[in-house]
Enzyme design. Structure first.
Site, PDB file in Angstrom:
ATOM      1  CB  THR A 189     114.496  45.278  74.126  1.00  0.00           C
ATOM      2  OG1 THR A 189     115.298  45.616  72.999  1.00  0.00           O
ATOM      3  CG2 THR A 189     115.023  45.989  75.350  1.00  0.00           C
ATOM      4  N   GLY A 219     121.046  51.065  69.653  1.00  0.00           N
ATOM      5  CA  GLY A 219     119.625  51.384  69.562  1.00  0.00           C
ATOM      6  C   GLY A 219     119.168  52.247  70.723  1.00  0.00           C
ATOM      7  CB  THR A 240     110.503  46.161  73.064  1.00  0.00           C
ATOM      8  OG1 THR A 240     111.194  45.086  72.424  1.00  0.00           O
ATOM      9  CG2 THR A 240     109.023  46.027  72.778  1.00  0.00           C
TER      10      THR A 240
END
Length: 336
Positions: A189, A219, A240
């Protein structure tokens, strides 16, 4: 006469003795204030992983006097448009059904925020998220509704599944084995935080999620408070890695609140990871990376496994910062 003169001189002397420390105290306060102001690093841009091109773009906006919201949007858009980045935007790895679905959110200095989840056929979900924030009374739009809204706002429909991503997906289908690969190979990410010349902080986060996920899986990245949170009085944080674990602790919000309580960005990130690991004792099969910045422009990061880094850009430097981890390489090798 002599007595009056003595008392007068004594009073003047006493006044001098009293005023000197007071004046020194005032000067000291001025010095402290001046030093505090000098210590604040602004403007500044940071992002998860070593996305130099993205951070350079954000810095370009900041260096020209632009605001932090424009900086984070334009910064992460670089990765969304990069077909070689298989974890964000165009070219992102699809879910197990072959659909590239994108999640993103954005948050400004005033606490306004926008988010899109399970968005298809649009290269720049972060820009759609900003439109949700600015053009609607809502915060989150999902799926077909988010896609239709994007078209109404002038975004073009594009096929996000590149030949490379399709080839990788077809290869994966031969075994259909679902596994979480540590670090950027599977679920990267880009989360970005920026502070402009006025000291205002904004943040953005965008991803294509876990490779070959179950269709519909979301997510932490587009969830305000999990993948991203900004409080302009305190600072901001982003995450992340495996989003499910970040959501369970409302990770980014937690880190900002820890900074509000007086912890440094580094201390807050470490505490955030340790709370996750306290719920996952002896687990080594996932990665989490937190990144944070406070109002002074101080930054910090921490992760579960070695390998996570973050890009940091100021007027004096442009570096890829190494991050300490909960597990060390030797510990992992010994456990295996």
């Amino acid at each position: 006469m002599k007595r009056r003169k003595f008392l007068k001189n004594s009073s003047l002397s006493t006044a001098g003795i009293i005023s000197a420390p007071l004046l020194a105290s005032c000067d000291q306060k001025k010095t402290i204030t001046s030093n505090t102001e000098a210590a604040t690093v602004k403007p500044i841009a940071i992002c998860t992983w070593n996305f130099k091109n993205a951070n350079d773009k954000a810095w370009e906006v900041l260096a020209k006097g632009g605001n932090s919201l424009d900086a984070v949007e334009q910064g992460v858009m670089v990765e969304e448009a990069d077909a070689n980045n298989n974890t964000v935007g165009l070219g992102g790895r699809p879910d197990r059904d072959g659909n590239v679905t994108l999640d993103a959110c954005i948050m400004d200095k005033d606490g306004n925020c926008g988010s899109v989840v399970y968005l298809q056929n649009i290269v720049h979900p972060v820009s759609v998220a900003r439109k949700v924030m600015e053009e609607t009374p809502h915060i989150i739009l999902a799926g077909k509704g988010a896609e239709q809204f994007a078209y109404e706002q002038g975004f073009k429909k594009e096929n996000l599944l590149t030949e490379k991503s399709k080839k990788d997906w077809l290869e994966w289908k031969k075994t259909s084995k679902y596994e979480t690969i540590i670090n950027i190979e599977n679920h990267d990410t880009i989360g970005m935080l920026a502070m402009d010349k006025n000291g205002d902080i904004s943040g953005a986060c965008t991803t294509s999620g876990m490779a070959y996920k179950v269709g519909g899986r979301i997510g932490d990245s587009p969830i305000i408070g999990a993948g991203l949170f900004v409080d302009n009085e305190v600072g901001g944080a982003t995450a992340t890695g495996v989003g499910e674990e970040v959501i369970k602790t409302v990770g980014s919000f937690l880190i900002v609140e820890l900074m509000r309580q007086g912890k440094s960005p580094q201390e807050a990130c470490e505490e955030g990871v340790k709370r996750i690991m306290a719920k996952n004792k002896n687990r080594e099969d996932f990665q989490i990376g937190f990144l944070a910045m406070n109002k002074k422009g101080e930054t910090g990061g921490y992760c579960v496994h070695p390998g996570f880094t973050y890009r940091k850009t100021t007027k004096d430097s442009n570096t890829n910062e190494q991050v300490n981890s909960f597990y060390k390489k030797d510990e992992i090798q010994n456990n295996n």
